[in-house]
Design a protein around this motif. Structure first.
Motif, PDB file in Angstrom:
ATOM      1  N   PHE A  25       0.856  -1.178   0.000  1.00  0.00           N
ATOM      2  CA  PHE A  25       0.000   0.000   0.000  1.00  0.00           C
ATOM      3  C   PHE A  25       0.895   1.232   0.000  1.00  0.00           C
ATOM      4  O   PHE A  25       0.551   2.266  -0.539  1.00  0.00           O
ATOM      5  CB  PHE A  25      -0.900   0.045   1.242  1.00  0.00           C
ATOM      6  CG  PHE A  25      -2.089  -0.864   1.185  1.00  0.00           C
ATOM      7  CD1 PHE A  25      -3.068  -0.701   0.213  1.00  0.00           C
ATOM      8  CD2 PHE A  25      -2.242  -1.872   2.113  1.00  0.00           C
ATOM      9  CE1 PHE A  25      -4.180  -1.523   0.174  1.00  0.00           C
ATOM     10  CE2 PHE A  25      -3.356  -2.702   2.086  1.00  0.00           C
ATOM     11  CZ  PHE A  25      -4.325  -2.544   1.117  1.00  0.00           C
ATOM     12  N   GLY A  26       2.042   1.114   0.640  1.00  0.00           N
ATOM     13  CA  GLY A  26       2.986   2.215   0.770  1.00  0.00           C
ATOM     14  C   GLY A  26       4.146   2.102  -0.200  1.00  0.00           C
ATOM     15  O   GLY A  26       3.965   1.785  -1.376  1.00  0.00           O
ATOM     16  N   PRO A  27       5.379   2.339   0.290  1.00  0.00           N
ATOM     17  CA  PRO A  27       6.525   2.451  -0.610  1.00  0.00           C
ATOM     18  C   PRO A  27       7.262   1.151  -0.912  1.00  0.00           C
ATOM     19  O   PRO A  27       8.328   1.163  -1.502  1.00  0.00           O
ATOM     20  CB  PRO A  27       7.442   3.411   0.156  1.00  0.00           C
ATOM     21  CG  PRO A  27       7.163   3.095   1.587  1.00  0.00           C
ATOM     22  CD  PRO A  27       5.685   2.787   1.639  1.00  0.00           C
ATOM     23  N   GLY A  28       6.711   0.007  -0.528  1.00  0.00           N
ATOM     24  CA  GLY A  28       7.402  -1.262  -0.723  1.00  0.00           C
ATOM     25  C   GLY A  28       7.368  -1.771  -2.152  1.00  0.00           C
ATOM     26  O   GLY A  28       6.657  -1.253  -3.011  1.00  0.00           O
ATOM     27  N   HIS A  29       8.149  -2.810  -2.376  1.00  0.00           N
ATOM     28  CA  HIS A  29       8.247  -3.449  -3.686  1.00  0.00           C
ATOM     29  C   HIS A  29       8.226  -4.955  -3.502  1.00  0.00           C
ATOM     30  O   HIS A  29       8.669  -5.466  -2.474  1.00  0.00           O
ATOM     31  CB  HIS A  29       9.540  -3.031  -4.397  1.00  0.00           C
ATOM     32  CG  HIS A  29       9.598  -1.568  -4.653  1.00  0.00           C
ATOM     33  ND1 HIS A  29       8.948  -0.970  -5.705  1.00  0.00           N
ATOM     34  CD2 HIS A  29      10.200  -0.568  -3.970  1.00  0.00           C
ATOM     35  CE1 HIS A  29       9.153   0.332  -5.660  1.00  0.00           C
ATOM     36  NE2 HIS A  29       9.907   0.600  -4.612  1.00  0.00           N
ATOM     37  N   VAL A  41      11.524  -2.869   1.287  1.00  0.00           N
ATOM     38  CA  VAL A  41      11.217  -1.441   1.390  1.00  0.00           C
ATOM     39  C   VAL A  41      12.454  -0.707   1.899  1.00  0.00           C
ATOM     40  O   VAL A  41      13.195  -1.225   2.728  1.00  0.00           O
ATOM     41  CB  VAL A  41      10.007  -1.193   2.325  1.00  0.00           C
ATOM     42  CG1 VAL A  41      10.316  -1.576   3.762  1.00  0.00           C
ATOM     43  CG2 VAL A  41       9.513   0.238   2.228  1.00  0.00           C
ATOM     44  N   LEU A  42      12.672   0.495   1.363  1.00  0.00           N
ATOM     45  CA  LEU A  42      13.717   1.380   1.887  1.00  0.00           C
ATOM     46  C   LEU A  42      13.114   2.187   3.030  1.00  0.00           C
ATOM     47  O   LEU A  42      12.004   2.719   2.901  1.00  0.00           O
ATOM     48  CB  LEU A  42      14.201   2.349   0.811  1.00  0.00           C
ATOM     49  CG  LEU A  42      15.243   1.823  -0.146  1.00  0.00           C
ATOM     50  CD1 LEU A  42      15.474   2.831  -1.268  1.00  0.00           C
ATOM     51  CD2 LEU A  42      16.549   1.524   0.556  1.00  0.00           C
ATOM     52  N   THR A  43      13.819   2.270   4.122  1.00  0.00           N
ATOM     53  CA  THR A  43      13.358   3.038   5.264  1.00  0.00           C
ATOM     54  C   THR A  43      14.411   4.072   5.634  1.00  0.00           C
ATOM     55  O   THR A  43      15.591   3.911   5.332  1.00  0.00           O
ATOM     56  CB  THR A  43      13.081   2.151   6.491  1.00  0.00           C
ATOM     57  OG1 THR A  43      14.322   1.603   6.953  1.00  0.00           O
ATOM     58  CG2 THR A  43      12.120   1.032   6.164  1.00  0.00           C
ATOM     59  N   LEU A 131       3.990   6.788  -0.544  1.00  0.00           N
ATOM     60  CA  LEU A 131       3.696   5.776  -1.561  1.00  0.00           C
ATOM     61  C   LEU A 131       4.951   5.513  -2.385  1.00  0.00           C
ATOM     62  O   LEU A 131       5.888   6.298  -2.373  1.00  0.00           O
ATOM     63  CB  LEU A 131       2.585   6.297  -2.484  1.00  0.00           C
ATOM     64  CG  LEU A 131       1.263   6.625  -1.809  1.00  0.00           C
ATOM     65  CD1 LEU A 131       0.438   7.553  -2.686  1.00  0.00           C
ATOM     66  CD2 LEU A 131       0.510   5.352  -1.505  1.00  0.00           C
ATOM     67  N   ALA A 132       4.931   4.411  -3.132  1.00  0.00           N
ATOM     68  CA  ALA A 132       6.024   4.125  -4.057  1.00  0.00           C
ATOM     69  C   ALA A 132       5.863   5.029  -5.275  1.00  0.00           C
ATOM     70  O   ALA A 132       4.880   4.916  -6.004  1.00  0.00           O
ATOM     71  CB  ALA A 132       6.003   2.656  -4.471  1.00  0.00           C
ATOM     72  N   ALA A 133       6.797   5.918  -5.504  1.00  0.00           N
ATOM     73  CA  ALA A 133       6.700   6.879  -6.607  1.00  0.00           C
ATOM     74  C   ALA A 133       6.599   6.176  -7.954  1.00  0.00           C
ATOM     75  O   ALA A 133       5.920   6.654  -8.854  1.00  0.00           O
ATOM     76  CB  ALA A 133       7.904   7.820  -6.582  1.00  0.00           C
ATOM     77  N   SER A 134       7.229   5.024  -8.095  1.00  0.00           N
ATOM     78  CA  SER A 134       7.248   4.316  -9.376  1.00  0.00           C
ATOM     79  C   SER A 134       6.055   3.391  -9.577  1.00  0.00           C
ATOM     80  O   SER A 134       5.966   2.708 -10.588  1.00  0.00           O
ATOM     81  CB  SER A 134       8.538   3.507  -9.493  1.00  0.00           C
ATOM     82  OG  SER A 134       8.577   2.524  -8.466  1.00  0.00           O
ATOM     83  N   GLU A 135       5.134   3.356  -8.620  1.00  0.00           N
ATOM     84  CA  GLU A 135       4.000   2.421  -8.685  1.00  0.00           C
ATOM     85  C   GLU A 135       2.673   3.168  -8.674  1.00  0.00           C
ATOM     86  O   GLU A 135       1.787   2.887  -7.860  1.00  0.00           O
ATOM     87  CB  GLU A 135       4.073   1.436  -7.507  1.00  0.00           C
ATOM     88  CG  GLU A 135       5.318   0.598  -7.478  1.00  0.00           C
ATOM     89  CD  GLU A 135       5.348  -0.464  -8.570  1.00  0.00           C
ATOM     90  OE1 GLU A 135       4.291  -0.758  -9.157  1.00  0.00           O
ATOM     91  OE2 GLU A 135       6.433  -0.987  -8.839  1.00  0.00           O
ATOM     92  N   GLY A 161       7.218  14.271  -7.058  1.00  0.00           N
ATOM     93  CA  GLY A 161       7.799  12.937  -7.117  1.00  0.00           C
ATOM     94  C   GLY A 161       7.849  12.238  -5.781  1.00  0.00           C
ATOM     95  O   GLY A 161       8.497  11.205  -5.644  1.00  0.00           O
ATOM     96  N   GLU A 162       7.178  12.812  -4.794  1.00  0.00           N
ATOM     97  CA  GLU A 162       7.137  12.199  -3.458  1.00  0.00           C
ATOM     98  C   GLU A 162       5.680  12.023  -3.037  1.00  0.00           C
ATOM     99  O   GLU A 162       5.196  12.673  -2.115  1.00  0.00           O
ATOM    100  CB  GLU A 162       7.890  13.070  -2.462  1.00  0.00           C
ATOM    101  CG  GLU A 162       9.363  13.172  -2.783  1.00  0.00           C
ATOM    102  CD  GLU A 162      10.131  14.041  -1.799  1.00  0.00           C
ATOM    103  OE1 GLU A 162       9.573  14.452  -0.773  1.00  0.00           O
ATOM    104  OE2 GLU A 162      11.303  14.308  -2.087  1.00  0.00           O
ATOM    105  N   PRO A 163       4.970  11.112  -3.721  1.00  0.00           N
ATOM    106  CA  PRO A 163       3.544  10.951  -3.432  1.00  0.00           C
ATOM    107  C   PRO A 163       3.304  10.364  -2.042  1.00  0.00           C
ATOM    108  O   PRO A 163       4.081   9.536  -1.567  1.00  0.00           O
ATOM    109  CB  PRO A 163       3.074   9.998  -4.527  1.00  0.00           C
ATOM    110  CG  PRO A 163       4.295   9.198  -4.858  1.00  0.00           C
ATOM    111  CD  PRO A 163       5.445  10.162  -4.721  1.00  0.00           C
ATOM    112  N   ALA A 164       2.227  10.814  -1.435  1.00  0.00           N
ATOM    113  CA  ALA A 164       1.849  10.325  -0.111  1.00  0.00           C
ATOM    114  C   ALA A 164       0.377  10.640   0.118  1.00  0.00           C
ATOM    115  O   ALA A 164      -0.182  11.524  -0.532  1.00  0.00           O
ATOM    116  CB  ALA A 164       2.695  10.990   0.975  1.00  0.00           C
TER     117      ALA A 164
END
Length: 193
Positions: A25-29, A41-43, A131-135, A161-164
């Motif tokens: 749902f967030g910035p993971g891959h 995920v990068l933290t 969120l993941a910017a690339s997703e 480029g920093e969606p949230a």
């Protein structure tokens, strides 16, 4: 002690592998390999990476975290599960084709907690869930799932480029705090909802 905190999360449910939806749902891959998958995920902080690896372990998944140096972002930590067939259904659920078909992914309080652990942070105008910017295909799914839990947010940062999603209003912030429960060990209280 850390296991106990996860066993009694705000919703009272037993920890499940599907709770790792929170990372996606967030910035993971997610990465697929020969019928198995791994979530990463990068933290920004070591406490986040440590808490995520603990969450992986409580769910019967192996994992680790390492330091990642990025010229633009500086020091970060990458937390990732081991490759396992237990994550294959999660990988299929979050494949771009499945997400595009608008199959709703239900968010649980435990998944929301994992999203907050991975990247949540307070701001002057509310609480951000990056969120993941690339997703981009996942953004609306994440927004719908937040609304489904009673914490709708406003999508921001798309142009930068920093969606949230930003959660604001006292009522929504209170609901967010109840859903995610107490902070993990070593988490600064200032980073928690």
């Amino acid at each position: 002690m850390a296991e106990q905190m996860y066993l009694f999360e705000a919703d009272g449910a037993e920890p499940a592998v599907d709770d790792l939806d929170g990372l996606l749902f967030g910035p993971g891959h997610v990465v697929n390999r020969s019928g198995t998958a791994r979530v990463s995920v990068l933290t920004a902080d070591a406490w986040r990476a440590e808490a995520l690896v603990t969450a992986f372990g409580v769910r019967g998944l192996g994992g680790e975290y390492n330091v990642s140096r990025d010229v633009e972002r500086g020091l970060q930590f990458v937390a990732r599960t081991d490759f396992t067939d237990e994550l294959a259904p999660l990988a299929r659920r979050w494949s771009p084709g499945a997400v595009r078909k608008s199959s709703p992914v239900k968010m649980t309080p435990a998944a929301l907690r994992i999203w907050v652990i991975a990247a949540g942070r307070p701001t002057d105008s509310g609480y951000l869930l990056p969120l993941a910017a690339s997703e981009e295909v996942r953004w609306s799914v994440s927004g719908s799932a937040l609304a489904g839990l009673g914490v709708p947010g406003a999508l921001i940062g798309v142009r930068s480029g920093e969606p949230a999603y930003r959660i604001s209003s006292h009522k929504r912030l209170s609901r967010l705090a109840v859903l995610v429960g107490e902070p993990p060990p070593d988490a600064p209280v200032s980073d928690w909802p």
